[in-house]
Design an enzyme around this catalytic site. Structure first.
Site, PDB file in Angstrom:
ATOM      1  CG  LEU A   1      -1.903  -1.221   1.264  1.00 14.38           C
ATOM      2  CD1 LEU A   1      -2.655  -1.257   2.588  1.00 14.38           C
ATOM      3  CD2 LEU A   1      -2.889  -1.178   0.085  1.00 14.38           C
TER       4      LEU A   1
ATOM      5  CB  ALA B   1      13.639  -1.650  -7.997  1.00 11.07           C
TER       6      ALA B   1
ATOM      7  N   GLY C   1       8.940  -2.206  -4.927  1.00 14.24           N
ATOM      8  CA  GLY C   1       8.159  -3.432  -4.747  1.00 14.24           C
ATOM      9  C   GLY C   1       9.021  -4.682  -4.919  1.00 14.24           C
TER      10      GLY C   1
HETATM   11  O1  RIB Z   1       9.899  -2.966 -10.975  1.00 11.77           O
HETATM   12  C1  RIB Z   1      10.838  -2.153 -11.629  1.00 11.77           C
HETATM   13  C2  RIB Z   1      11.264  -2.777 -12.918  1.00 11.77           C
HETATM   14  O2  RIB Z   1      10.159  -2.850 -13.792  1.00 11.77           O
HETATM   15  C3  RIB Z   1      12.300  -2.014 -13.681  1.00 11.77           C
HETATM   16  O3  RIB Z   1      13.612  -2.337 -13.305  1.00 11.77           O
HETATM   17  C4  RIB Z   1      11.970  -2.325 -15.128  1.00 11.77           C
HETATM   18  O4  RIB Z   1      12.955  -3.080 -15.758  1.00 11.77           O
HETATM   19  C5  RIB Z   1      10.635  -3.051 -15.092  1.00 11.77           C
HETATM   20  O5  RIB Z   1      10.789  -4.404 -15.229  1.00 11.77           O
END
Ligand code: RIB
Length: 314
Positions: A227, A255, A257
């Protein structure tokens, strides 16, 4: 006894990142700055996070890249983090995946991916890796790989007794069978809404239990709703609870998540109780948001432990 492995089945992308004042509207040409190429891909980011955060738990990545210089960089970035890259196979028919990313001043992003070789990962590729599931504590999945490969991996993880953690990102509808195979489903708000048949919206903490219940009614065994600045909410066999986010100065959410999922896999593999594991994952994710880029933003174990030791805890 050697530690059990964390297996990651997923994508590897070279991220092309540009900073913008604000995300462009459709049809708009926007001026950006600070162009950088940064190793990314949801699968590779989760593997990188798990390896940087693990205390001895081996991490193995399964995926596909092209035969090009991006592939060399992506393999090298994961190897430097401590990931076993021998399950990353070359693909002659497609180039390495790329992602085009805009990041605004508030740290929010827009991402477009061109999957390239990621789209060539097959169920047979994953089944070839059967042996590594047998020694796995956790297997991490996302949706930047073909569904047949994801499904094959989920079945192998289930049969081997490893915990399959499915990050349903990017958002996509999922068959009930896939939902049921995931031991833990970790959607963000957009993904959770799509899976529950709702329009995309912000989810309040008061709404989280009903949304999680809906996902469980549709087949998920346990759910962690991610969230954002409200932290995360767990609903599953261990009950229901909220783990608040840490307040940090956001620079780039890319990144965050993925870092959360890698960290959660590490903590659970170490036998950490779930509430504490979620707190650990929130801390790793918060630290990643304070730095630009995908794999460039993922903290080490020492950084997360130091961050947590400065805060009241369990
Ligand atoms: O979650 C982030 C990622 O989403 C990035 O690094 C990009 O490559 C996409 O896959």
């Amino acid at each position: 006894m050697p530690s059990r492995t964390i297996v990651v089945i997923g994508s590897l992308n070279m991220d092309f990142v540009v900073q913008v004042q604000r995300l462009p509207a459709p049809g708009e040409t926007a001026r950006g700055e600070n162009f950088r190429m940064i190793p990314g891909g949801k699968g590779a980011n989760q593997a990188c996070a798990a390896a940087r955060l693990a205390r001895g738990t081996p991490v193995r990545m399964i995926g596909r890249v092209g035969y090009d210089s991006f592939a060399d960089h992506l393999r090298a970035s994961l190897a430097a983090a401590g990931v076993d890259t021998s399950g990353i196979h070359g693909c002659r028919s497609a180039p390495t995946g790329v992602a085009l990313i805009w990041v605004d001043r508030a740290g929010q992003n827009s991402i477009v991916i061109a999957p390239g070789a990621n789209a060539e990962l097959t169920a047979a590729d994953v089944e070839t890796e059967r042996a590594c599931f047998v020694s796995a504590s956790c297997a991490l999945f996302q949706l930047e790989s073909p569904m047949a490969a994801v499904a094959a991996g989920l079945r192998l993880a289930r049969d081997a007794g490893a915990l399959p953690i499915l990050d349903p990102a990017p958002a996509a509808p999922l068959a009930p069978e896939i939902l049921g195979l995931a031991g833990l489903l970790t959607p963000n708000e957009t993904e959770a809404c799509l899976l529950a048949g709702l329009p995309p919206q912000r989810i309040t903490l008061a709404q989280a239990p009903a949304l999680a219940a809906e996902l469980r009614a549709r087949g998920a065994r346990a759910v962690v709703l991610k969230l954002g600045d409200q932290g995360c909410f767990y609903s599953g066999p261990e009950g229901e609870f909220h783990s608040p986010a840490f307040r940090v100065e956001a620079v780039d959410a890319t990144a965050a998540g993925d870092t959360f999922n890698g960290a959660l896999a590490v903590a659970l593999s170490e036998g950490t109780p779930l509430p504490e594991a979620l707190r650990f994952a929130n801390a790793a994710s918060a630290l990643s948001v304070t730095r630009p880029g995908a794999q460039t933003s993922i903290p080490s174990r020492e950084e997360v432990d130091r961050f947590l030791s400065g805060r009241a805890g369990f």
